[in-house]
Design an enzyme around this catalytic site. Structure first.
Site: not given
Ligand code: GLC
Length: 565
Positions: A215, A284
């Site tokens: 994440d 991500e």
């Molecule tokens: C990422 C996740 C999202 C979350 C954010 C904070 O972007 O995909 O759902 O709100 O991180 O953890």
């Protein structure tokens, strides 16, 4: 599990299915999905033919951000099950040939994590506070935040410590939260944070997970001195960045894409390599341009990163061609496979986004007062988009429910919304609840068979009856069968490990048609208006539109795979 060709790791061409546990299937009737619910429905995923499952967070969490606020990295939220359920899930998934990735949330913890609790209890300057980004405020008495950073969810990225501790000595002390105030950022300059996360990785690797989705992978390290930045928080929106795909220089500011993050992934890469079985990480990393994003998937870092420019691309042949080409080149330059994705738990479902005339819009949710997408157009295009996604070489990510053609819930009542983005933006952003609605499994059951009682933590749109999995299983013309057939053909034709060559289809207007060869399959995606004839004498393997298939054409907003063997 499906063996890859000798020496080729499984993830290079895998189809990976994202499960959002709260909304996949409920076993105990409380209206919230859970791990036993997932176990009971794993046969759906095996039947669909995917290679792996990525589980969004199931850890103990106060749910201030749908589980991305983790209070214990090595446990299971009691509302979702137990560690024994997770072990069972791993065993059953592996038995069905499915690999399992779990979500790692290293940028921030929950405010209820014992590390943050201990930090609050300890004095300013203590080792406990050193795990997080506590800083003195600016202005007289530290009354203003330490810098001008904004939270991604709206409002300042800093909150006052004394509001939480009530202690006078905390007056003028603040802590950083890139997201919600209940998600304090960890300080990745701290060796202790690094050590503790390596322990978390080991914990899950030893339990048998096949890897991690990381994440906010671009956010862990902040620029030295936390300098002010005037770009606001909008340069990085959920699930991508606000910049056009392929733009050259993108400054994401001092909170993102700092060079220091790469050391972390190098060390994790080394750690994963000490375990057998091609364990993998997917980041991500909302970073542009593509060459910059490719730095996260260099051979000694992560295995994959999400392709957000593809997810955000307009329904436009030129734009799609460009983003596909740029992604393949940038990742190819570092020897990594490209990934492809259309939807996830942070964005409006693509079956709805594609139902607007202006497909370049990416709002944070849709509400009943907003212009409503054309559902039929969205579904038609979503079927075509599936044939594009699954024909591209590399790895494809599916978001739960897209195989049913589910649209966004675009008329959720505001009083059921739970996304912190809705609250922190003061209701100007609807947020992400509309893509997180519990799945419809059985058309004629209460709650569409989501669980045994009919309860669902968010209401489902009544139109979903027609899209329920059981109805589609009985209909060979359904979206569900289209996905299954495409995944099967993709595998039998080796498309995931193939290569792409753009071609012209003779009678086609190239401005409206994407056409490419991948091995012995010709893929034609018509995003324009004029129909294109299928090349003479060639067999159509798959078509997104049955009427077009019967007429031997690829019409507007449809796609076909043609056998060139
Ligand atoms: C990422 C996740 C999202 C979350 C954010 C904070 O972007 O995909 O759902 O709100 O991180 O953890």
């Amino acid at each position: 599990m499906r063996p890859g060709p000798e020496g080729v790791p499984w993830w290079r061409d895998a189809v990976i299915y994202q499960v959002y546990p709260k909304s996949f299937a409920d076993s105990d009737g409380d209206g919230v999905g859970d791990l036993p619910g997932i176990v009971a429905r794993l046969d759906h995923l095996a039947w669909l033919g995917v290679d792996a499952v990525w589980l969004s967070p199931f850890y103990p969490s106060p749910q201030a951000d749908g589980g991305y606020d983790v209070a214990d990295y090595c446990g299971v939220d009691p509302a979702l099950g137990t560690l024994a359920d997770l072990d069972e899930l791993l065993t059953r998934a592996h038995g069905l040939g499915l690999r399992v990735l779990v979500d790692l949330v290293p940028n921030h913890t929950s405010d209820e994590h014992p590390w943050f609790r201990a930090a609050l209890a300890a004095p300013t300057g203590s080792a406990e506070r050193g795990l997080y980004l506590f800083r003195p405020g600016s202005g007289p008495g530290g009354q203003d935040p330490p810098n001008n950073w904004q939270s991604i969810f709206g409002g300042p990225a800093w909150s006052r410590v004394d509001a939480l501790t009530g202690r006078v000595e905390d007056g003028g002390q603040w802590y950083l939260h890139t997201f919600d105030a209940r998600q304090p950022d960890l300080d990745w300059e701290s060796p202790l944070v690094r050590e503790r996360f390596e322990d978390v990785l080991r914990f899950w690797l030893e339990r048998g997970v096949d890897g991690f989705r990381v994440d906010v992978a671009h956010g862990l390290v902040k620029a030295e001195g936390l300098p002010d930045w005037d770009g606001g928080a909008t340069a990085m929106v959920m699930g991508g960045s606000a910049h056009a795909p392929g733009s050259d220089v993108v400054d994401l500011g001092p909170m993102f894409d700092q060079d220091g993050v790469h050391d972390i992934y190098r060390s994790w890469n080394r750690l994963l390599a000490t375990y057998p079985g091609d364990r993998a990480m997917v980041g991500e990393a909302c970073v542009e341009p593509a060459e910059r994003a490719a730095r996260y998937v260099r051979p000694d870092e992560m295995q994959q990163a999400f392709n957000f420019p593809f997810l955000q691309c307009r329904w436009d042949a030129e734009a799609l061609r460009r983003v596909v080409t740029v992604s393949l080149e940038a990742d190819g330059a570092v020897g990594a496979p490209t990934t492809w994705v259309l939807s996830n738990h942070d964005v409006v479902r693509h079956a709805s986004l594609l139902g607007w005339v202006d497909t370049g819009r990416s709002p944070n949710g849709i509400g009943a007062d907003d212009p409503q997408p054309d559902a039929a157009l969205g579904l038609r295009r979503a079927r075509a988009a599936a044939l594009l996604l699954l024909a591209l070489p590399g790895s494809a990510y599916l978001y739960q429910g897209e195989e049913l053609g589910l649209p966004e819930h675009t008329t959720l009542p505001d009083d059921v919304r739970q996304d912190p983005m809705w609250f922190r933006s003061g209701g100007t952003e609807r947020g992400r609840d509309g893509c997180r609605v519990p799945l419809p499994w059985q058309a004629d059951r209460p709650g569409f068979g989501f669980g045994p009682t009919g309860r669902t933590w968010l209401p489902q749109p009544p139109e979903w009856a027609a899209l329920a999995a059981d109805v589609q299983r009985d209909d060979p013309g359904s979206v569900l069968w289209l996905y299954r057939d495409a995944i099967g053909r993709r595998r039998s034709r080796g498309l995931g490990s193939g290569w792409l060559e753009w071609v012209r289809v003779d009678d086609a207007d190239p401005s409206g048609v994407l056409a490419f060869r991948n091995r012995d399959v010709l893929v034609v995606v018509n995003v324009g208006d004029a129909p294109v004839a299928v090349p003479d004498g060639r067999r159509v393997l798959l078509h997104s539109d049955p009427a077009g298939a019967a007429a031997g054409v690829v019409g507007a907003d449809s796609a076909a795979w043609v056998d060139m063997a």
